[in-house]
Design a protein around this motif. Structure first.
Motif, PDB file in Angstrom:
ATOM      1  N   PHE A   1       0.834  -1.202   0.000  1.00  0.00           N
ATOM      2  CA  PHE A   1       0.000   0.000   0.000  1.00  0.00           C
ATOM      3  C   PHE A   1       0.867   1.249   0.000  1.00  0.00           C
ATOM      4  N   LEU A   2       1.870   1.285   0.859  1.00  0.00           N
ATOM      5  CA  LEU A   2       2.720   2.461   0.965  1.00  0.00           C
ATOM      6  C   LEU A   2       3.600   2.645  -0.269  1.00  0.00           C
ATOM      7  N   MET A   3       3.872   1.579  -1.002  1.00  0.00           N
ATOM      8  CA  MET A   3       4.655   1.720  -2.226  1.00  0.00           C
ATOM      9  C   MET A   3       3.941   2.615  -3.229  1.00  0.00           C
ATOM     10  N   PHE A   4       2.612   2.553  -3.251  1.00  0.00           N
ATOM     11  CA  PHE A   4       1.863   3.354  -4.206  1.00  0.00           C
ATOM     12  C   PHE A   4       1.294   4.634  -3.584  1.00  0.00           C
ATOM     13  N   ALA A   5       1.107   4.670  -2.286  1.00  0.00           N
ATOM     14  CA  ALA A   5       0.523   5.841  -1.628  1.00  0.00           C
ATOM     15  C   ALA A   5       1.562   6.841  -1.139  1.00  0.00           C
ATOM     16  N   ALA A   6       2.828   6.480  -1.166  1.00  0.00           N
ATOM     17  CA  ALA A   6       3.878   7.323  -0.593  1.00  0.00           C
ATOM     18  C   ALA A   6       3.983   8.724  -1.192  1.00  0.00           C
ATOM     19  N   PRO A   7       3.871   8.920  -2.512  1.00  0.00           N
ATOM     20  CA  PRO A   7       3.998  10.304  -3.013  1.00  0.00           C
ATOM     21  C   PRO A   7       2.969  11.254  -2.411  1.00  0.00           C
ATOM     22  N   PHE A   8       1.740  10.798  -2.269  1.00  0.00           N
ATOM     23  CA  PHE A   8       0.710  11.645  -1.666  1.00  0.00           C
ATOM     24  C   PHE A   8       1.022  11.917  -0.201  1.00  0.00           C
ATOM     25  N   ILE A   9       1.464  10.901   0.528  1.00  0.00           N
ATOM     26  CA  ILE A   9       1.764  11.056   1.951  1.00  0.00           C
ATOM     27  C   ILE A   9       2.943  12.007   2.145  1.00  0.00           C
ATOM     28  N   ILE A  10       3.966  11.890   1.305  1.00  0.00           N
ATOM     29  CA  ILE A  10       5.122  12.777   1.409  1.00  0.00           C
ATOM     30  C   ILE A  10       4.711  14.228   1.189  1.00  0.00           C
ATOM     31  N   MET A  11       3.927  14.472   0.143  1.00  0.00           N
ATOM     32  CA  MET A  11       3.509  15.848  -0.135  1.00  0.00           C
ATOM     33  C   MET A  11       2.551  16.372   0.933  1.00  0.00           C
ATOM     34  N   ARG A  12       1.652  15.520   1.418  1.00  0.00           N
ATOM     35  CA  ARG A  12       0.734  15.962   2.481  1.00  0.00           C
ATOM     36  C   ARG A  12       1.513  16.316   3.736  1.00  0.00           C
ATOM     37  N   ASN A  13       2.469  15.479   4.110  1.00  0.00           N
ATOM     38  CA  ASN A  13       3.258  15.772   5.303  1.00  0.00           C
ATOM     39  C   ASN A  13       4.131  17.006   5.122  1.00  0.00           C
ATOM     40  N   THR A  14       4.591  17.244   3.909  1.00  0.00           N
ATOM     41  CA  THR A  14       5.418  18.422   3.648  1.00  0.00           C
ATOM     42  C   THR A  14       4.597  19.695   3.707  1.00  0.00           C
ATOM     43  N   LEU A  15       3.445  19.685   3.079  1.00  0.00           N
ATOM     44  CA  LEU A  15       2.643  20.901   2.995  1.00  0.00           C
ATOM     45  C   LEU A  15       1.784  21.156   4.230  1.00  0.00           C
ATOM     46  N   LEU A  16       1.306  20.100   4.879  1.00  0.00           N
ATOM     47  CA  LEU A  16       0.405  20.268   6.020  1.00  0.00           C
ATOM     48  C   LEU A  16       0.973  19.689   7.306  1.00  0.00           C
ATOM     49  N   GLY A  17       2.276  19.532   7.375  1.00  0.00           N
ATOM     50  CA  GLY A  17       2.910  18.914   8.537  1.00  0.00           C
ATOM     51  C   GLY A  17       2.735  19.725   9.798  1.00  0.00           C
ATOM     52  N   PRO A  18       3.269  19.218  10.891  1.00  0.00           N
ATOM     53  CA  PRO A  18       3.119  19.926  12.164  1.00  0.00           C
ATOM     54  C   PRO A  18       3.807  21.287  12.138  1.00  0.00           C
ATOM     55  N   ARG A  19       3.104  22.245  12.673  1.00  0.00           N
ATOM     56  CA  ARG A  19       3.644  23.607  12.740  1.00  0.00           C
ATOM     57  C   ARG A  19       3.743  23.998  14.213  1.00  0.00           C
ATOM     58  N   THR A  20       4.897  24.483  14.588  1.00  0.00           N
ATOM     59  CA  THR A  20       5.085  24.834  15.991  1.00  0.00           C
ATOM     60  C   THR A  20       4.434  26.168  16.321  1.00  0.00           C
ATOM     61  N   THR A  21       4.550  27.116  15.436  1.00  0.00           N
ATOM     62  CA  THR A  21       3.897  28.405  15.655  1.00  0.00           C
ATOM     63  C   THR A  21       3.155  28.799  14.390  1.00  0.00           C
ATOM     64  N   ILE A  22       2.378  29.821  14.492  1.00  0.00           N
ATOM     65  CA  ILE A  22       1.585  30.252  13.328  1.00  0.00           C
ATOM     66  C   ILE A  22       2.473  30.816  12.229  1.00  0.00           C
ATOM     67  N   THR A  23       3.608  31.355  12.578  1.00  0.00           N
ATOM     68  CA  THR A  23       4.491  31.943  11.575  1.00  0.00           C
ATOM     69  C   THR A  23       5.622  31.007  11.178  1.00  0.00           C
TER      70      THR A  23
END
Length: 112
Positions: free
Chosen positions: A53-75
């Protein structure tokens, strides 16, 4: 555009489409977001089942984590180098998985 460039572009787009569809289907079925933590589940059979599953789903997960990953502060901002590296990795991964999907569709006879 040369036929090879068009084929690579099509493979890239198919790879991202399959990754997004697989991730959204997983989330719809389990009510949880897909992620690489699936590899650290307790039972070995579940971890092994997560690999294809992760072999085919990884590109979406990588981009989602990059763009919407954890943010420590608002800025808090991500460094451009890391975003670019993640995009290149996700794009390359998508190109390879899209090529596999297209080869499988060709082998089955669904595309010429």
């Amino acid at each position: 555009m040369s036929p090879d460039a068009f084929n690579n572009l099509f493979s890239l787009l198919i790879g991202f489409a399959v990754a997004g569809a697989a991730t959204c289907a997983y989330q719809a079925l389990t009510q949880r977001s897909a992620g690489f933590a699936m590899l650290q589940q307790g039972v070995a059979t579940q971890s092994f089942a997560a690999v294809p599953f992760l072999m085919f789903a990884a590109p979406f997960i990588i981009m989602r984590n990059t763009l919407l990953g954890p943010r420590t502060t608002i800025t808090a901002r991500r460094r451009a180098e890391f975003v670019m590296l993640a995009t290149v990795i996700a794009g390359t991964w998508s190109l390879m998985s899209g090529t596999v999907v297209l080869m499988a569709l060709h082998a089955v006879g669904l595309i010429a």
